[in-house]
Scaffold this motif. Structure first.
Motif, PDB file in Angstrom:
ATOM      1  N   LEU A  86     -37.551 -45.155-115.684  1.00 31.36           N
ATOM      2  CA  LEU A  86     -38.300 -45.016-116.806  1.00 31.36           C
ATOM      3  C   LEU A  86     -38.959 -46.614-117.034  1.00 31.36           C
ATOM      4  N   LEU A  87     -38.005 -47.499-116.680  1.00 34.39           N
ATOM      5  CA  LEU A  87     -38.385 -48.750-116.595  1.00 34.39           C
ATOM      6  C   LEU A  87     -39.414 -49.590-115.673  1.00 34.39           C
ATOM      7  N   GLU A  88     -39.222 -48.635-114.409  1.00 36.56           N
ATOM      8  CA  GLU A  88     -40.148 -48.958-113.496  1.00 36.56           C
ATOM      9  C   GLU A  88     -41.628 -47.958-113.471  1.00 36.56           C
ATOM     10  N   HIS A  89     -41.787 -47.375-114.432  1.00 35.75           N
ATOM     11  CA  HIS A  89     -42.877 -46.626-114.362  1.00 35.75           C
ATOM     12  C   HIS A  89     -43.292 -46.432-115.896  1.00 35.75           C
ATOM     13  N   LEU A  90     -43.242 -47.269-116.744  1.00 39.35           N
ATOM     14  CA  LEU A  90     -43.533 -47.276-118.143  1.00 39.35           C
ATOM     15  C   LEU A  90     -45.062 -47.526-118.146  1.00 39.35           C
ATOM     16  N   GLY A  91     -45.860 -47.900-117.139  1.00 38.78           N
ATOM     17  CA  GLY A  91     -47.338 -47.972-117.187  1.00 38.78           C
ATOM     18  C   GLY A  91     -47.956 -46.603-116.713  1.00 38.78           C
ATOM     19  N   ASP A  92     -47.235 -45.779-116.090  1.00 38.69           N
ATOM     20  CA  ASP A  92     -47.577 -44.470-115.632  1.00 38.69           C
ATOM     21  C   ASP A  92     -46.946 -43.261-115.920  1.00 38.69           C
ATOM     22  N   LEU A  93     -46.224 -43.311-117.031  1.00 31.28           N
ATOM     23  CA  LEU A  93     -45.234 -42.373-117.360  1.00 31.28           C
ATOM     24  C   LEU A  93     -46.343 -40.973-117.727  1.00 31.28           C
ATOM     25  N   ALA A  94     -47.427 -41.408-117.885  1.00 26.37           N
ATOM     26  CA  ALA A  94     -48.369 -40.035-118.207  1.00 26.37           C
ATOM     27  C   ALA A  94     -48.512 -39.006-117.110  1.00 26.37           C
ATOM     28  N   VAL A  95     -48.271 -39.426-115.883  1.00 19.82           N
ATOM     29  CA  VAL A  95     -48.542 -38.706-114.856  1.00 19.82           C
ATOM     30  C   VAL A  95     -47.182 -37.611-114.239  1.00 19.82           C
ATOM     31  N   PHE A  96     -46.026 -38.195-115.160  1.00 18.21           N
ATOM     32  CA  PHE A  96     -44.867 -37.444-114.993  1.00 18.21           C
ATOM     33  C   PHE A  96     -44.309 -36.450-115.898  1.00 18.21           C
ATOM     34  N   SER A  97     -43.691 -35.352-115.653  1.00 20.38           N
ATOM     35  CA  SER A  97     -43.047 -34.680-116.579  1.00 20.38           C
ATOM     36  C   SER A  97     -41.467 -34.820-116.440  1.00 20.38           C
ATOM     37  N   ALA A  98     -40.808 -34.198-117.433  1.00 15.40           N
ATOM     38  CA  ALA A  98     -39.325 -34.295-117.372  1.00 15.40           C
ATOM     39  C   ALA A  98     -38.770 -33.663-116.173  1.00 15.40           C
ATOM     40  N   ALA A  99     -39.307 -32.452-115.457  1.00 11.75           N
ATOM     41  CA  ALA A  99     -38.928 -32.096-114.321  1.00 11.75           C
ATOM     42  C   ALA A  99     -38.972 -32.833-113.193  1.00 11.75           C
ATOM     43  N   GLU A 100     -40.158 -33.476-113.218  1.00 13.38           N
ATOM     44  CA  GLU A 100     -40.580 -34.522-112.085  1.00 13.38           C
ATOM     45  C   GLU A 100     -39.501 -35.663-112.005  1.00 13.38           C
ATOM     46  N   ILE A 101     -39.000 -36.257-113.209  1.00 14.94           N
ATOM     47  CA  ILE A 101     -38.270 -37.378-113.387  1.00 14.94           C
ATOM     48  C   ILE A 101     -36.994 -36.935-112.822  1.00 14.94           C
ATOM     49  N   SER A 102     -36.351 -35.653-113.170  1.00 15.54           N
ATOM     50  CA  SER A 102     -35.414 -35.113-112.798  1.00 15.54           C
ATOM     51  C   SER A 102     -35.206 -35.242-111.262  1.00 15.54           C
ATOM     52  N   ARG A 103     -36.267 -34.541-110.710  1.00 16.57           N
ATOM     53  CA  ARG A 103     -36.362 -34.293-109.265  1.00 16.57           C
ATOM     54  C   ARG A 103     -36.388 -35.993-108.587  1.00 16.57           C
ATOM     55  N   GLN A 104     -37.192 -36.811-108.968  1.00 14.58           N
ATOM     56  CA  GLN A 104     -37.320 -38.167-108.560  1.00 14.58           C
ATOM     57  C   GLN A 104     -36.113 -39.036-108.380  1.00 14.58           C
ATOM     58  N   THR A 105     -35.232 -38.601-109.416  1.00 11.07           N
ATOM     59  CA  THR A 105     -34.086 -39.427-109.989  1.00 11.07           C
ATOM     60  C   THR A 105     -32.659 -38.704-109.041  1.00 11.07           C
ATOM     61  N   GLY A 106     -32.782 -37.516-108.934  1.00  9.11           N
ATOM     62  CA  GLY A 106     -31.883 -36.694-108.322  1.00  9.11           C
ATOM     63  C   GLY A 106     -30.935 -36.362-109.195  1.00  9.11           C
ATOM     64  N   VAL A 107     -31.211 -36.269-110.700  1.00  3.12           N
ATOM     65  CA  VAL A 107     -30.344 -35.935-111.654  1.00  3.12           C
ATOM     66  C   VAL A 107     -30.493 -34.625-112.499  1.00  3.12           C
ATOM     67  N   SER A 108     -29.676 -33.962-113.078  1.00  7.92           N
ATOM     68  CA  SER A 108     -30.287 -32.688-113.846  1.00  7.92           C
ATOM     69  C   SER A 108     -31.131 -32.923-114.826  1.00  7.92           C
ATOM     70  N   LYS A 109     -31.829 -31.820-115.270  1.00  4.16           N
ATOM     71  CA  LYS A 109     -32.705 -31.947-116.236  1.00  4.16           C
ATOM     72  C   LYS A 109     -32.195 -32.411-117.666  1.00  4.16           C
ATOM     73  N   ALA A 110     -30.810 -31.836-117.712  1.00  5.29           N
ATOM     74  CA  ALA A 110     -29.971 -31.924-118.834  1.00  5.29           C
ATOM     75  C   ALA A 110     -29.535 -33.424-119.073  1.00  5.29           C
ATOM     76  N   THR A 111     -29.361 -34.146-117.870  1.00  5.25           N
ATOM     77  CA  THR A 111     -29.080 -35.494-118.040  1.00  5.25           C
ATOM     78  C   THR A 111     -30.215 -36.107-118.676  1.00  5.25           C
TER      79      THR A 111
END
Length: 281
Positions: free
Chosen positions: A27-52
């Motif tokens: 989140l800190l690295e992408h504050l300027g472009d969070l609009a292009v992500f979804s929660a599922a994409e953040i889960s996939r990019q970070t390798g953690v579960s959507k619940a986390t």
């Protein structure tokens, strides 16, 4: 004021488990472009579960990712710098430059549309015909104000820039007269007191020209002429290419409006440069 998301993360970072820290870092690295992500994409990019991911959002005081995204977009829209996308490698850097240029072109196109109805000519006539001109720029608005001042003093006399170092604004506003033009730059992240500055100027006999981004629209009703200048940028910081282009157009217009006198003034200034040996050409 709602606390920025980065401040919320920093406050809790030391207590976060490793997987939530990975999401927080993202989140800190992408504050300027969070609009292009979804929660599922953040889960996939970070390798953690959507619940986390969702759990971290709640710890930070957000109901869901939409609220996080809206918060980040609001920060950027207010002019606060947010982390720009990281560019790694020549291809990504080239893409970043292209996006930057596209934003600049879009800003200039919007400015051109604003000026197409004759608004530029109105400002030129006011500035060229005024007995004296006062230019005001505070904080982020000071550089374009200073640039306009520098251009105009080469073309005509009785042009002032405020505030000068160590000076307040009150001295300049106290004696505004009927045949004066005041050009106020009001780009976002304006200091407190800007509302009163605009209202006091509008109440004077002088003519008020207001130049700012979309956040200054609420002041437009106080000005004889309002020009909106977009600052949108792909990175963390606002772009002032459009305001600087407007300064160039305005200065050229003032010169052409009184060309013989302007040429004489430019020649006299150039001679003075030579006499003082001020320029290393």
């Amino acid at each position: 004021m709602t606390r920025r998301i980065d401040a919320r993360i920093e406050n809790q970072y030391g207590d976060l488990p490793p997987q939530e820290r990975r999401v927080a870092d993202f989140l800190l690295e992408h504050l300027g472009d969070l609009a292009v992500f979804s929660a599922a994409e953040i889960s996939r990019q970070t390798g953690v579960s959507k619940a986390t991911v969702s759990r971290l959002f709640r710890k930070l005081g957000f109901d869901d990712f939409k609220e996080v995204r809206d918060h980040a977009m609001a920060l950027r829209a207010s002019g606060q710098p947010t982390a720009a996308p990281l560019l790694t490698g020549d291809s990504e850097a080239t893409t970043g430059i292209q996006r930057h240029i596209q934003h600049e072109q879009a800003n200039l196109a919007r400015l051109a549309e604003t000026l197409s109805g004759g608004r530029l000519n109105e400002v030129v006539e006011l500035v060229a015909g005024a007995e004296s001109v006062l230019i005001i720029g505070l904080r982020n608005s000071y550089p374009p104000a200073a640039h306009l001042h520098h251009q105009l003093i080469q073309l005509r006399s009785r042009v002032r820039l405020a505030p000068q170092p160590g000076q307040s604004i009150g001295e300049e506003l106290a004696g505004l007269g009927l045949h004066e033009a005041v050009v106020v730059f009001g780009f976002r992240r304006r200091p407190r007191g800007f509302t009163e500055l605009v209202q006091r100027t509008a109440a004077s006999p002088a003519v008020l020209v207001l130049i700012g981004d979309a956040t200054a629209r609420r002041y437009a009703q106080h000005a004889q002429i309002w020009i909106e200048c977009p600052l949108d940028a792909d990175g963390a910081f606002d772009s002032y290419a459009a305001p600087m282009s407007l300064v160039s157009l305005l200065a050229n217009g003032v010169l052409n409006a009184a060309l013989p006198a302007g040429r004489r003034r430019i020649s006299h200034v150039a001679d003075t440069y030579d006499d003082l040996k001020e320029l290393d050409l």
